[in-house]
Enzyme design. Structure first.
Site, PDB file in Angstrom:
ATOM      1  N   HIS A   1       4.334  25.326  12.806  1.00 20.88           N
ATOM      2  CA  HIS A   1       4.545  25.401  11.354  1.00 20.88           C
ATOM      3  C   HIS A   1       3.608  26.423  10.747  1.00 20.88           C
ATOM      4  CE1 HIS A   1       1.193  22.571  11.599  1.00 20.88           C
ATOM      5  NE2 HIS A   1       1.040  22.577  10.289  1.00 20.88           N
TER       6      HIS A   1
ATOM      7  N   HIS B   1       1.114  26.532   8.479  1.00 17.76           N
ATOM      8  CA  HIS B   1      -0.250  26.366   7.958  1.00 17.76           C
ATOM      9  C   HIS B   1      -1.232  27.321   8.642  1.00 17.76           C
ATOM     10  CE1 HIS B   1       0.562  22.104   6.195  1.00 17.76           C
ATOM     11  NE2 HIS B   1       0.869  23.067   5.360  1.00 17.76           N
TER      12      HIS B   1
ATOM     13  N   ASP C   1      -4.230  27.108   9.662  1.00 14.45           N
ATOM     14  CA  ASP C   1      -5.000  26.685  10.838  1.00 14.45           C
ATOM     15  C   ASP C   1      -4.126  26.642  12.099  1.00 14.45           C
ATOM     16  OD1 ASP C   1      -3.754  24.410   9.574  1.00 14.45           O
ATOM     17  OD2 ASP C   1      -4.960  23.073  10.821  1.00 14.45           O
ATOM     18  N   HIS C   2      -2.883  27.112  11.982  1.00 15.34           N
ATOM     19  CA  HIS C   2      -1.977  27.171  13.142  1.00 15.34           C
ATOM     20  C   HIS C   2      -1.477  28.595  13.419  1.00 15.34           C
ATOM     21  CE1 HIS C   2      -1.567  22.697  13.405  1.00 15.34           C
ATOM     22  NE2 HIS C   2      -2.093  22.863  12.210  1.00 15.34           N
TER      23      HIS C   2
ATOM     24  N   HIS D   1       5.728  16.820   7.623  1.00 21.13           N
ATOM     25  CA  HIS D   1       4.412  17.404   7.293  1.00 21.13           C
ATOM     26  C   HIS D   1       4.661  18.689   6.497  1.00 21.13           C
ATOM     27  CE1 HIS D   1       0.257  18.704   7.757  1.00 21.13           C
ATOM     28  NE2 HIS D   1       0.649  19.810   8.360  1.00 21.13           N
TER      29      HIS D   1
ATOM     30  N   ASP E   1       1.331  19.236  13.810  1.00 20.03           N
ATOM     31  CA  ASP E   1       0.771  18.208  12.920  1.00 20.03           C
ATOM     32  C   ASP E   1       1.804  17.132  12.571  1.00 20.03           C
ATOM     33  OD1 ASP E   1      -1.536  19.691  12.922  1.00 20.03           O
ATOM     34  OD2 ASP E   1      -1.380  20.368  10.849  1.00 20.03           O
TER      35      ASP E   1
ATOM     36  N   HIS F   1      -4.800  18.509  16.457  1.00 22.22           N
ATOM     37  CA  HIS F   1      -6.126  18.157  15.909  1.00 22.22           C
ATOM     38  C   HIS F   1      -6.769  16.999  16.670  1.00 22.22           C
ATOM     39  CE1 HIS F   1      -5.996  20.593  12.171  1.00 22.22           C
ATOM     40  NE2 HIS F   1      -4.687  20.399  12.244  1.00 22.22           N
TER      41      HIS F   1
HETATM   42 FE    FE Z   1      -3.219  21.511  11.047  1.00 19.84          FE
HETATM   43 ZN    ZN Z   2      -0.579  21.518   9.160  1.00 21.99          ZN
END
Ligand code: FE
Ligand code: ZN
Length: 257
Positions: free
Chosen positions: A54, A56, A58-59, A113, A137, A175
């Site tokens: 996805h 985001h 942090d990905h 999410h 996530d 995570h």
């Molecule tokens: Fe994340």
């Molecule tokens: Zn995420």
């Protein structure tokens, strides 16, 4: 296919898939360049693919830099994420397949999410072997992702797809949230003996700073409240018989935990 778990940022995991025969690598949700680069150098492997779950940051944070270092690599992501994943070239939907070395991954559409979230499932090649699920996530060890862009009904449908996979499917979630997740889980499912022993094991592992990922679908089915919307104990905990409402109330409690 060998899978390496690379810690990144404060609590993210990046997964590096390595095919020793062709000496190629693929990376799932690269949050940072450095750990990926270091592992690739150790292996002497060339990066051929980024599999994003996805959009985001942090990905997808390292997408652009990795493309610059490996101009031939392909960036995969969900079709609904068009325009949100840097460098995306392949637009995937439910049922699509991705190839990495000798392995074929199946794409699952798992919104909730985020609206475009996908998961990659590599079924076992030999019977008895583990399947490998990269679910970003959506599902966590002991928990699930927050609903930023989706509804409880969507998330229940998405998690149902993951719950239907074989018990010995490994869950490579993005995570290290397991301890916090189980601290919550125990408050809504205190009679669950499997959960109690898992909580003790995870506390122990985290005190030694060990990773708790990957998990297994079978373990999650027995101990993760967010896969247990149809269990009487969960229905009782939130006073609802309805699967989606049960899930939504559990998610709400966790958001405030
Ligand atoms: Fe994340
Ligand atoms: Zn995420």
């Amino acid at each position: 296919m060998k899978i390496y778990r690379l810690p990144a940022l404060s609590d993210n995991y990046i997964f590096l898939l390595h095919d020793p025969n062709q000496n190629i690598g693929a990376v799932v949700d690269p949050a940072e360049v450095r750990p990926v680069q270091e592992k690739l150098e150790l292996l002497g492997a060339e990066l051929v693919a980024i599999f994003n779950t996805h959009h985001h940051s942090d990905h997808v944070g390292a997408n652009q830099q990795l493309i610059r270092k490996f101009p031939k690599l392909k960036v995969y992501g969900g079709i609904e994420d068009r325009g949100r994943i840097p460098g995306q070239q392949v637009f995937l939907q439910e049922g699509d397949r991705v190839q990495f070395g000798q392995r074929v991954g199946e794409v699952l559409f798992v919104p909730g999410h985020t609206s475009g979230h996908i998961a990659y499932y590599f079924p076992p090649v030999v019977t008895g072997e583990t399947g490998e699920l990269f679910c970003g996530d959506t599902l966590f060890a002991g928990g699930c992702g927050r609903l930023f862009e989706g509804t409880p009904a969507q998330m229940v449908e998405s998690l149902s797809k993951l719950r239907n996979l074989a018990d010995n499917t490994r869950i490579w979630c993005a995570h290290e949230y397991t301890l916090k997740n189980l601290q919550f889980a125990i408050t809504v499912d205190e009679q669950n003996a499997d959960l109690k022993s898992r909580f003790a094991e995870v506390k122990e592992a985290r005190s030694r700073n060990e990773a708790t990922v990957p998990s297994m679908i079978g373990v999650e089915k027995r101990t993760n409240p967010f896969l247990r919307w149809d269990q009487p104990s969960m229905n009782l905990a939130v006073q609802s018989q309805d699967p989606v409402q049960t899930f939504a109330r559990l998610r709400g409690k966790k958001d405030r935990f």
